[in-house]
Design a protein around this motif. Structure first.
Motif, PDB file in Angstrom:
ATOM      1  N   VAL A 126     -12.288  11.483   0.562  1.00 58.23           N
ATOM      2  CA  VAL A 126     -13.411  12.376   0.329  1.00 58.23           C
ATOM      3  C   VAL A 126     -13.907  12.741   1.715  1.00 58.23           C
ATOM      4  O   VAL A 126     -14.440  11.892   2.422  1.00 58.23           O
ATOM      5  CB  VAL A 126     -14.526  11.699  -0.505  1.00 58.23           C
ATOM      6  N   GLU A 127     -13.649  13.984   2.100  1.00 58.54           N
ATOM      7  CA  GLU A 127     -13.885  14.433   3.460  1.00 58.54           C
ATOM      8  C   GLU A 127     -13.085  13.533   4.388  1.00 58.54           C
ATOM      9  O   GLU A 127     -11.892  13.426   4.253  1.00 58.54           O
ATOM     10  CB  GLU A 127     -15.382  14.494   3.760  1.00 58.54           C
ATOM     11  N   GLU A 128     -13.718  12.827   5.291  1.00 59.93           N
ATOM     12  CA  GLU A 128     -13.012  11.981   6.263  1.00 59.93           C
ATOM     13  C   GLU A 128     -12.899  10.519   5.829  1.00 59.93           C
ATOM     14  O   GLU A 128     -12.314   9.706   6.520  1.00 59.93           O
ATOM     15  CB  GLU A 128     -13.722  12.044   7.624  1.00 59.93           C
ATOM     16  N   GLU A 129     -13.486  10.168   4.687  1.00 62.12           N
ATOM     17  CA  GLU A 129     -13.576   8.770   4.271  1.00 62.12           C
ATOM     18  C   GLU A 129     -12.621   8.454   3.118  1.00 62.12           C
ATOM     19  O   GLU A 129     -12.413   9.254   2.226  1.00 62.12           O
ATOM     20  CB  GLU A 129     -15.017   8.483   3.834  1.00 62.12           C
ATOM     21  N   LEU A 130     -12.049   7.251   3.123  1.00 61.15           N
ATOM     22  CA  LEU A 130     -11.218   6.756   2.027  1.00 61.15           C
ATOM     23  C   LEU A 130     -12.130   5.957   1.090  1.00 61.15           C
ATOM     24  O   LEU A 130     -12.646   4.907   1.457  1.00 61.15           O
ATOM     25  CB  LEU A 130     -10.095   5.875   2.576  1.00 61.15           C
ATOM     26  N   VAL A 131     -12.355   6.485  -0.120  1.00 59.62           N
ATOM     27  CA  VAL A 131     -13.325   5.918  -1.047  1.00 59.62           C
ATOM     28  C   VAL A 131     -12.614   5.257  -2.231  1.00 59.62           C
ATOM     29  O   VAL A 131     -11.830   5.917  -2.925  1.00 59.62           O
ATOM     30  CB  VAL A 131     -14.274   7.021  -1.577  1.00 59.62           C
ATOM     31  N   VAL A 145       0.861  -1.183   0.000  1.00 60.97           N
ATOM     32  CA  VAL A 145       0.000   0.000   0.000  1.00 60.97           C
ATOM     33  C   VAL A 145       0.896   1.231   0.000  1.00 60.97           C
ATOM     34  O   VAL A 145       1.840   1.317   0.793  1.00 60.97           O
ATOM     35  CB  VAL A 145      -0.916   0.034   1.238  1.00 60.97           C
ATOM     36  N   PHE A 146       0.596   2.190  -0.917  1.00 62.88           N
ATOM     37  CA  PHE A 146       1.342   3.447  -0.980  1.00 62.88           C
ATOM     38  C   PHE A 146       0.414   4.610  -0.718  1.00 62.88           C
ATOM     39  O   PHE A 146      -0.718   4.632  -1.209  1.00 62.88           O
ATOM     40  CB  PHE A 146       1.949   3.665  -2.372  1.00 62.88           C
ATOM     41  N   GLY A 147       0.903   5.601   0.033  1.00 62.53           N
ATOM     42  CA  GLY A 147       0.192   6.860   0.202  1.00 62.53           C
ATOM     43  C   GLY A 147       0.511   7.748  -0.992  1.00 62.53           C
ATOM     44  O   GLY A 147       1.664   7.819  -1.419  1.00 62.53           O
ATOM     45  N   ILE A 148      -0.504   8.402  -1.544  1.00 57.29           N
ATOM     46  CA  ILE A 148      -0.317   9.271  -2.708  1.00 57.29           C
ATOM     47  C   ILE A 148      -0.761  10.689  -2.368  1.00 57.29           C
ATOM     48  O   ILE A 148      -1.609  10.898  -1.493  1.00 57.29           O
ATOM     49  CB  ILE A 148      -1.091   8.747  -3.936  1.00 57.29           C
ATOM     50  N   HIS A 149      -0.180  11.672  -3.093  1.00 53.49           N
ATOM     51  CA  HIS A 149      -0.466  13.068  -2.780  1.00 53.49           C
ATOM     52  C   HIS A 149      -0.277  13.965  -4.003  1.00 53.49           C
ATOM     53  O   HIS A 149       0.681  13.787  -4.758  1.00 53.49           O
ATOM     54  CB  HIS A 149       0.468  13.535  -1.659  1.00 53.49           C
ATOM     55  N   ARG A 150      -1.173  14.907  -4.166  1.00 56.17           N
ATOM     56  CA  ARG A 150      -1.051  15.986  -5.147  1.00 56.17           C
ATOM     57  C   ARG A 150      -1.963  17.108  -4.684  1.00 56.17           C
ATOM     58  O   ARG A 150      -3.181  16.938  -4.627  1.00 56.17           O
ATOM     59  CB  ARG A 150      -1.456  15.549  -6.543  1.00 56.17           C
ATOM     60  N   ASN A 151      -1.366  18.250  -4.341  1.00 60.89           N
ATOM     61  CA  ASN A 151      -2.139  19.384  -3.835  1.00 60.89           C
ATOM     62  C   ASN A 151      -3.070  18.925  -2.725  1.00 60.89           C
ATOM     63  O   ASN A 151      -2.613  18.388  -1.726  1.00 60.89           O
ATOM     64  CB  ASN A 151      -2.876  20.086  -4.970  1.00 60.89           C
ATOM     65  N   GLU A 152      -4.390  19.079  -2.892  1.00 65.33           N
ATOM     66  CA  GLU A 152      -5.342  18.665  -1.857  1.00 65.33           C
ATOM     67  C   GLU A 152      -5.761  17.208  -1.971  1.00 65.33           C
ATOM     68  O   GLU A 152      -6.449  16.685  -1.111  1.00 65.33           O
ATOM     69  CB  GLU A 152      -6.601  19.548  -1.896  1.00 65.33           C
ATOM     70  N   LEU A 153      -5.374  16.535  -3.055  1.00 65.23           N
ATOM     71  CA  LEU A 153      -5.745  15.131  -3.258  1.00 65.23           C
ATOM     72  C   LEU A 153      -4.803  14.226  -2.481  1.00 65.23           C
ATOM     73  O   LEU A 153      -3.582  14.299  -2.642  1.00 65.23           O
ATOM     74  CB  LEU A 153      -5.674  14.769  -4.749  1.00 65.23           C
TER      75      LEU A 153
END
Length: 181
Positions: free
Chosen positions: A155-160, A125-133
């Motif tokens: 999406v808000e507090e949930e991982l979708v 599992v990898f954490g991904i990031h771009r700006n607010e995403l």
């Protein structure tokens, strides 16, 4: 970059992923075994399962390789949606503080950054990031010939979950053996 392109851009990352810090040497060997299994040619269908482009189907083909002097992987290839093709590339390597890498040209360009990760036997599992995403990619080797990938975003507090795909090995012979952990 459109929302669909951004979602498609996440696909290759799903092929490998963060380290649990119990025994560094054992974790390094386990991680290296996982990445070796990703080496080779992979192809398969996927679908966007949430959001504006829900139901969009695509097919991807990747060549997986591992770096000579580091623990990690590289994926090169592309995905096709109808008549449209998108080149894909990803680089992930273990650093002092976990996994780091880029998809395409990273978050400073049109891609994403890999900011964390862990490997646990048959999945990563990898954490991904771009700006607010922000989100996560999970790749699971269900057997020597099949890799399932799920990409999820916050999406808000949930991982979708937003993208799911199943890749089949195109090589005539699998690389490595599945870990039994």
């Amino acid at each position: 970059m459109s929302s669909a392109s951004r979602l498609l851009a996440l696909l290759p990352f799903a092929a490998a992923l963060a380290v649990t810090a119990q025994e560094p040497a054992a974790a390094s060997e386990r991680d290296q075994r996982f990445f070796k299994q990703v080496e080779g040619q992979w192809s398969g269908p996927g679908e966007i399962v949430a959001g504006k482009y829900k139901g969009t189907k695509f097919v991807c083909t990747f060549a997986g390789s591992t770096p000579r002097d580091a623990i990690g992987m590289a994926l090169d290839g592309g995905c096709r949606v109808g008549v449209f093709n998108q080149d894909m590339s990803a680089r992930v390597e273990r650093a002092r503080s976990g996994y780091r890498g880029t998809f395409l040209d990273g978050a400073k360009g049109k891609g994403l950054d890999v900011v964390s990760g862990s490997v646990n036997g048959k999945y990563a599992v990898f954490g991904i990031h771009r700006n607010e995403l922000t989100g996560a990619m999970r790749a699971q080797l269900t057997d020597k010939e099949t890799m399932n990938i799920t990409i999820s975003v916050h999406v808000e507090e949930e991982l979708v979950p937003v993208i799911g795909m199943t890749l089949k090995r195109l090589d005539t012979q699998a690389v490595g053996a599945l870990a039994t952990e």
